[in-house]
Design a protein around this motif. Structure first.
Motif, mmCIF file in Angstrom:
data_model
loop_
_atom_site.group_PDB
_atom_site.id
_atom_site.type_symbol
_atom_site.label_atom_id
_atom_site.label_comp_id
_atom_site.label_asym_id
_atom_site.label_seq_id
_atom_site.Cartn_x
_atom_site.Cartn_y
_atom_site.Cartn_z
ATOM 1 N N TYR A 334 0.822 -1.211 0.000
ATOM 2 C CA TYR A 334 0.000 0.000 0.000
ATOM 3 C C TYR A 334 0.858 1.263 0.000
ATOM 4 C CZ TYR A 334 -4.184 -2.802 0.496
ATOM 5 O OH TYR A 334 -5.182 -3.692 0.276
ATOM 6 N N GLY A 335 1.873 1.241 -0.852
ATOM 7 C CA GLY A 335 2.682 2.426 -1.051
ATOM 8 C C GLY A 335 3.965 2.486 -0.262
ATOM 9 N N ARG A 336 4.130 1.636 0.740
ATOM 10 C CA ARG A 336 5.333 1.708 1.570
ATOM 11 C C ARG A 336 6.591 1.394 0.764
ATOM 12 N NH1 ARG A 336 4.573 -1.144 7.322
ATOM 13 N NH2 ARG A 336 6.409 0.105 7.748
ATOM 14 N N LYS A 337 6.449 0.545 -0.247
ATOM 15 C CA LYS A 337 7.604 0.185 -1.072
ATOM 16 C C LYS A 337 7.424 0.664 -2.506
ATOM 17 C CE LYS A 337 8.828 -3.859 1.728
ATOM 18 N NZ LYS A 337 9.119 -5.315 1.724
ATOM 19 N N ASP A 338 6.557 1.633 -2.694
ATOM 20 C CA ASP A 338 6.254 2.104 -4.045
ATOM 21 C C ASP A 338 7.164 3.268 -4.417
ATOM 22 O OD1 ASP A 338 5.020 2.193 -6.492
ATOM 23 O OD2 ASP A 338 2.992 2.371 -5.684
ATOM 24 N N GLY A 339 7.131 3.587 -5.702
ATOM 25 C CA GLY A 339 7.885 4.718 -6.203
ATOM 26 C C GLY A 339 6.999 5.927 -6.390
ATOM 27 N N ALA A 340 7.585 7.118 -6.258
ATOM 28 C CA ALA A 340 6.858 8.375 -6.457
ATOM 29 C C ALA A 340 7.881 9.473 -6.709
ATOM 30 C CB ALA A 340 6.002 8.724 -5.246
ATOM 31 N N LEU A 341 7.460 10.473 -7.445
ATOM 32 C CA LEU A 341 8.341 11.620 -7.625
ATOM 33 C C LEU A 341 8.592 12.325 -6.300
ATOM 34 C CD1 LEU A 341 6.878 12.907 -10.996
ATOM 35 C CD2 LEU A 341 9.046 11.718 -10.647
ATOM 36 N N ILE A 342 7.565 12.397 -5.448
ATOM 37 C CA ILE A 342 7.741 12.859 -4.072
ATOM 38 C C ILE A 342 7.040 11.855 -3.165
ATOM 39 C CG2 ILE A 342 7.326 14.691 -2.385
ATOM 40 C CD1 ILE A 342 7.243 16.689 -4.650
ATOM 41 N N TRP A 343 7.792 11.237 -2.260
ATOM 42 C CA TRP A 343 7.270 10.209 -1.359
ATOM 43 C C TRP A 343 7.457 10.694 0.074
ATOM 44 C CZ3 TRP A 343 8.660 7.043 2.664
ATOM 45 C CH2 TRP A 343 7.908 5.877 2.865
ATOM 46 N N MET A 344 6.383 10.663 0.871
ATOM 47 C CA MET A 344 6.412 11.254 2.206
ATOM 48 C C MET A 344 5.855 10.285 3.255
ATOM 49 S SD MET A 344 4.856 14.976 0.996
ATOM 50 C CE MET A 344 4.517 15.493 2.680
ATOM 51 N N SER A 345 6.493 10.280 4.423
ATOM 52 C CA SER A 345 5.989 9.517 5.562
ATOM 53 C C SER A 345 6.542 10.129 6.843
ATOM 54 C CB SER A 345 6.411 8.046 5.455
ATOM 55 O OG SER A 345 5.807 7.280 6.474
ATOM 56 N N ASN A 346 5.719 10.174 7.878
ATOM 57 C CA ASN A 346 6.084 10.832 9.137
ATOM 58 C C ASN A 346 6.470 12.287 8.883
ATOM 59 O OD1 ASN A 346 5.668 8.514 10.741
ATOM 60 N ND2 ASN A 346 7.717 7.754 10.252
ATOM 61 N N THR A 347 5.502 13.045 8.408
ATOM 62 C CA THR A 347 5.730 14.449 8.075
ATOM 63 C C THR A 347 4.642 15.323 8.687
ATOM 64 O OG1 THR A 347 4.407 14.435 6.041
ATOM 65 C CG2 THR A 347 6.715 13.758 5.851
ATOM 66 N N GLN A 348 4.971 16.613 8.818
ATOM 67 C CA GLN A 348 3.992 17.586 9.287
ATOM 68 C C GLN A 348 4.383 18.968 8.769
ATOM 69 O OE1 GLN A 348 3.198 17.545 13.478
ATOM 70 N NE2 GLN A 348 1.609 19.092 13.353
ATOM 71 N N GLY A 349 3.420 19.664 8.204
ATOM 72 C CA GLY A 349 3.666 21.021 7.755
ATOM 73 C C GLY A 349 4.576 21.113 6.539
ATOM 74 N N ILE A 350 4.563 20.104 5.687
ATOM 75 C CA ILE A 350 5.327 20.139 4.437
ATOM 76 C C ILE A 350 4.460 20.787 3.357
ATOM 77 C CG2 ILE A 350 6.586 18.802 2.714
ATOM 78 C CD1 ILE A 350 7.781 18.689 5.539
ATOM 79 N N GLU A 351 5.058 21.650 2.554
ATOM 80 C CA GLU A 351 4.336 22.275 1.445
ATOM 81 C C GLU A 351 5.023 21.920 0.129
ATOM 82 O OE1 GLU A 351 3.868 26.449 1.915
ATOM 83 O OE2 GLU A 351 2.917 26.302 3.890
ATOM 84 N N VAL A 352 4.213 21.529 -0.854
ATOM 85 C CA VAL A 352 4.686 21.315 -2.224
ATOM 86 C C VAL A 352 3.908 22.294 -3.085
ATOM 87 C CG1 VAL A 352 5.000 19.682 -4.112
ATOM 88 C CG2 VAL A 352 5.130 18.885 -1.735
ATOM 89 N N ARG A 353 4.590 23.308 -3.590
ATOM 90 C CA ARG A 353 3.922 24.405 -4.285
ATOM 91 C C ARG A 353 4.458 24.564 -5.708
ATOM 92 N NH1 ARG A 353 1.229 28.416 -1.405
ATOM 93 N NH2 ARG A 353 1.173 28.151 0.857
ATOM 94 N N GLN A 354 3.548 24.749 -6.638
ATOM 95 C CA GLN A 354 3.856 25.150 -8.005
ATOM 96 C C GLN A 354 4.877 24.225 -8.674
ATOM 97 O OE1 GLN A 354 3.268 29.701 -8.690
ATOM 98 N NE2 GLN A 354 4.802 29.506 -7.098
ATOM 99 N N CYS A 355 4.849 22.954 -8.312
ATOM 100 C CA CYS A 355 5.769 21.993 -8.918
ATOM 101 C C CYS A 355 5.130 21.329 -10.134
ATOM 102 C CB CYS A 355 6.189 20.942 -7.895
ATOM 103 S SG CYS A 355 7.267 21.597 -6.594
ATOM 104 N N HIS A 356 5.967 20.979 -11.088
ATOM 105 C CA HIS A 356 5.527 20.274 -12.286
ATOM 106 C C HIS A 356 6.068 18.854 -12.224
ATOM 107 C CE1 HIS A 356 5.418 19.977 -16.983
ATOM 108 N NE2 HIS A 356 4.497 19.225 -16.395
ATOM 109 N N LEU A 357 5.175 17.902 -12.038
ATOM 110 C CA LEU A 357 5.548 16.495 -11.961
ATOM 111 C C LEU A 357 5.123 15.824 -13.261
ATOM 112 C CD1 LEU A 357 4.862 17.594 -8.958
ATOM 113 C CD2 LEU A 357 5.041 15.202 -8.331
ATOM 114 N N ASN A 358 6.086 15.258 -13.980
ATOM 115 C CA ASN A 358 5.832 14.774 -15.331
ATOM 116 C C ASN A 358 6.605 13.484 -15.569
ATOM 117 O OD1 ASN A 358 4.985 14.703 -18.019
ATOM 118 N ND2 ASN A 358 6.635 16.032 -18.712
ATOM 119 N N ASN A 359 5.978 12.559 -16.295
ATOM 120 C CA ASN A 359 6.643 11.317 -16.694
ATOM 121 C C ASN A 359 7.152 10.514 -15.501
ATOM 122 O OD1 ASN A 359 6.283 11.276 -19.496
ATOM 123 N ND2 ASN A 359 8.005 12.653 -19.827
#
Length: 613
Positions: A334-359
């Motif tokens: 369920y995603g623990r071993k998956d791939g992602a352009l941005i992968w997050m766990s145990n986080t708080q107050g993270i911002e991802v703004r105006q990013c272009h995620l492609n391919n």
């Protein structure tokens, strides 16, 4: 007066030096032996990270890492831990200095040194053991060699046809509860006019919607043998509960014998050779052919829910070209071993703004496990191998105690364009919400998905079964609003653009709200034989109860506006001003604010003008 002026000048100089002390600069033409200034920038993110860690982040000024325009090819994921956190008064910012999308982080390596093979096919030696499942040419995704050849359909850009259709195949293998289902290889027979090339290698894969009518999930199996005389294809399988049956859609993939069309590639693992037929003209060394070497680009992971990564902003970066594999994402724990352009766990107050995620080979952004009060906003997420954005806190039984203590809540996905989702795996969604609470998905444009726009799943037990299970956190109090949804469900059926499954038993209290949403033109390729794509599907009998729908307008869906697996799910729903019931009032639709807002970056196309009706 002169003294006062001198004091003012000195004060301004002092402020400028403080601001400079909290800013670092990175450039592809920099050098990591430099001090990280505007004139003498670093070359890598890793070096900038080292510099940031030495800054006192209890001060009031943000610490800003400015990335100049250009390409930054990463050899390993950029990992941010609790050591990299900002504070309540000092945020750590990694930003594209020259505007959204100008600083590009890539998870691929360029391939040069190609040699001609034959018939427009080129080859190149790879490092020993290098294997990948997707490839890119000048920013366009290539695909594995297959039979029959892929045919792009402008109205269904995420569909993977052309498909062949089985004439017959393995019978259903249902078993009684508690019994082991029948085992052994599966088989199908194909039409005489669809005989594949021969001989085939040991890597050949069968990609098939089993059951003849079960067009909701495409499985991948190893091909064992093909008999040209009987037209029988045998493949490795386990239970095959739906069998194959007549009418099952399929194609074959990953064999050098299939490589005959532009944009196809094959990796020969035995000789460490890549074969490729380019899309463009000219020598491949000039075509920017790149092979992905990573499945994640940025990892933001705290040590525990008590020691989260906090107060970091990722702003304006482009993230591109990671590897994918044809496993359903729940097959990655369920995603623990998956791939992602941005992968997050145990986080708080993270911002991802105006990013272009492609391919992305797998996913765009994944929040897995414990994640609180994070924000994804004004992002453009396109051409993902599987999902766009996933919030998930559902894990296997061995992790149930830990998962119950974790919470994925208070996160916001706002003002994002997410499209062309599911280019490698057919079971995909623009937004997934699994066992998460109090999250807000709003003002987004979701379109061209191989399957869902939004899917929610929860913590109920067996189908038709017991009350709400306590083994997993609930999926409740999530709000989906001001969404513009169109052209979803392109390559499968038995689904809805808005989807709820295994979510809430009667009286379970796991209620979520959908409001101010338009759903338009959801339909599948003509060959799909299952239930046609619906606007909303409340799946699993008595397990998607009591959901809330307000001000929903659904038009031109191939299936129904709303469908319920047995009537109880739909009958229990709280509805107000919905287009599938009499008395729908257009003036209650907040159309001006549905979809992207004016704050969506002009560099990414700005606010869409796609019609909602």
């Amino acid at each position: 007066m002169i003294v006062k002026t001198m004091v003012s000048v000195l004060a301004l100089c002092s402020l400028a030096s403080i601001a400079t002390a909290t800013e670092f600069f990175v450039s592809p033409n920099g050098d990591d032996t430099n001090p990280g200034t505007t004139q003498r920038p670093f070359q890598t993110l890793a070096r900038a990270q080292q510099a940031v860690r030495k800054v006192d982040r209890t001060e009031s000024d943000d610490v800003v890492v400015n990335l100049a325009a250009g390409c930054y090819r990463l050899a390993k994921p950029f990992r941010l831990t609790e050591e990299d956190s900002g504070s309540n008064t000092c945020r750590v910012v990694y930003r594209s200095q020259d505007g959204p999308g100008k600083a590009r982080l890539l998870g691929s390596v360029p391939l040069v040194g190609w040699q001609e093979h034959h018939d427009g096919i080129w080859k190149i030696d790879l490092p020993e053991g290098m294997l990948f499942h997707t490839l890119f040419e000048n920013g366009q995704r290539a695909h594995k060699a297959r039979f029959p050849n892929y045919e792009h359909q402008p109205d269904f850009p995420t569909a993977r046809g052309r498909y062949l259709v089985a004439e017959d195949g393995t019978p259903k293998r249902y078993n009684k509860k508690g019994e082991k289902p029948p085992q052994g290889p599966g088989w199908l027979t194909y039409p005489v006019e669809d005989a594949p090339p021969a001989p085939l290698g040991s890597k050949t894969k069968l990609l098939i919607y089993t059951g003849g009518k079960c067009d909701w999930f495409r499985n991948v199996y190893n091909v064992k043998s093909i008999d040209p005389e009987t037209r029988k294809l045998v493949f490795e399988a386990n239970a095959l509960p739906f069998g194959v049956g007549a009418g099952a859609r399929f194609f074959l993939e990953d064999d050098l014998a299939f490589l005959d069309a532009p944009g196809e590639f094959h990796v020969d693992e035995s000789s460490n050779t890549l074969y490729y037929k380019p899309i463009g003209s000219g020598h491949p060394d000039t075509l920017c052919v790149a092979a992905p070497v990573m499945t994640r680009l940025i990892e933001i992971q705290g040590k525990s829910r008590e020691r989260c990564v906090e107060n970091i902003r990722i702003e304006g970066l482009a993230l591109e070209e990671t590897d994918g594999f044809p496993t359903p994402w729940w097959g990655t724990h369920y995603g623990r071993k998956d791939g992602a352009l941005i992968w997050m766990s145990n986080t708080q107050g993270i911002e991802v703004r105006q990013c272009h995620l492609n391919n992305g080979g797998r996913n765009g952004i994944m929040l897995i496990g414990h994640n609180l009060d994070n924000l994804v906003t004004r992002c453009w997420i396109e051409h993902m191998g599987v999902n766009g954005v996933t919030l998930c806190n559902r894990f296997s039984s061995s992790d149930e105690k830990k998962a119950t203590a974790d919470r994925c809540l208070g996160n916001r996905i706002h003002n994002c364009r997410i499209h062309n989702i599911g280019e490698i795996h057919t079971y995909a969604s623009c937004v997934n919400l699994f066992n998460v609470e109090n999250n807000d998905i709003g003002h987004c444009e979701l379109h061209d998905s191989v399957r869902y726009a939004v899917t929610l799943r929860g913590n109920t037990g067996d189908q038709y079964g017991p009350p709400v299970s306590t083994n997993h956190p609930p999926c409740k109090n999530n709000r989906m609003h001001h969404l513009r949804v169109y052209r979803c469900g392109q390559d499968g059926g038995d689904m809805g653009a808005l989807h709820c499954a295994n979510l809430n038993n009667p009286g379970g209290g796991c209620v979520n709200t959908f409001e101010q949403i338009t759903v338009v033109d959801c339909r599948a390729v003509p060959l799909m034989k299952d239930y046609a794509p619906d606007g909303i599907f409340l799946d699993w009998p008595k397990m998607s109860m009591d959901q809330v729908f307000r001000n929903i307008h659904i038009v031109r869906c191939q299936g129904r506006q709303i469908r319920s697996n047995r009537p109880e799910n739909a009958d229990s729903a709280l509805t107000e001003n919905v287009s599938w019931k009499d008395g729908f009032r257009e003036e209650l639709m907040d159309r001006e604010n549905i979809g992207l807002t004016d704050g969506f970056p002009v560099d990414y196309g700005g606010k869409s003008s796609v019609p909602t009706k």
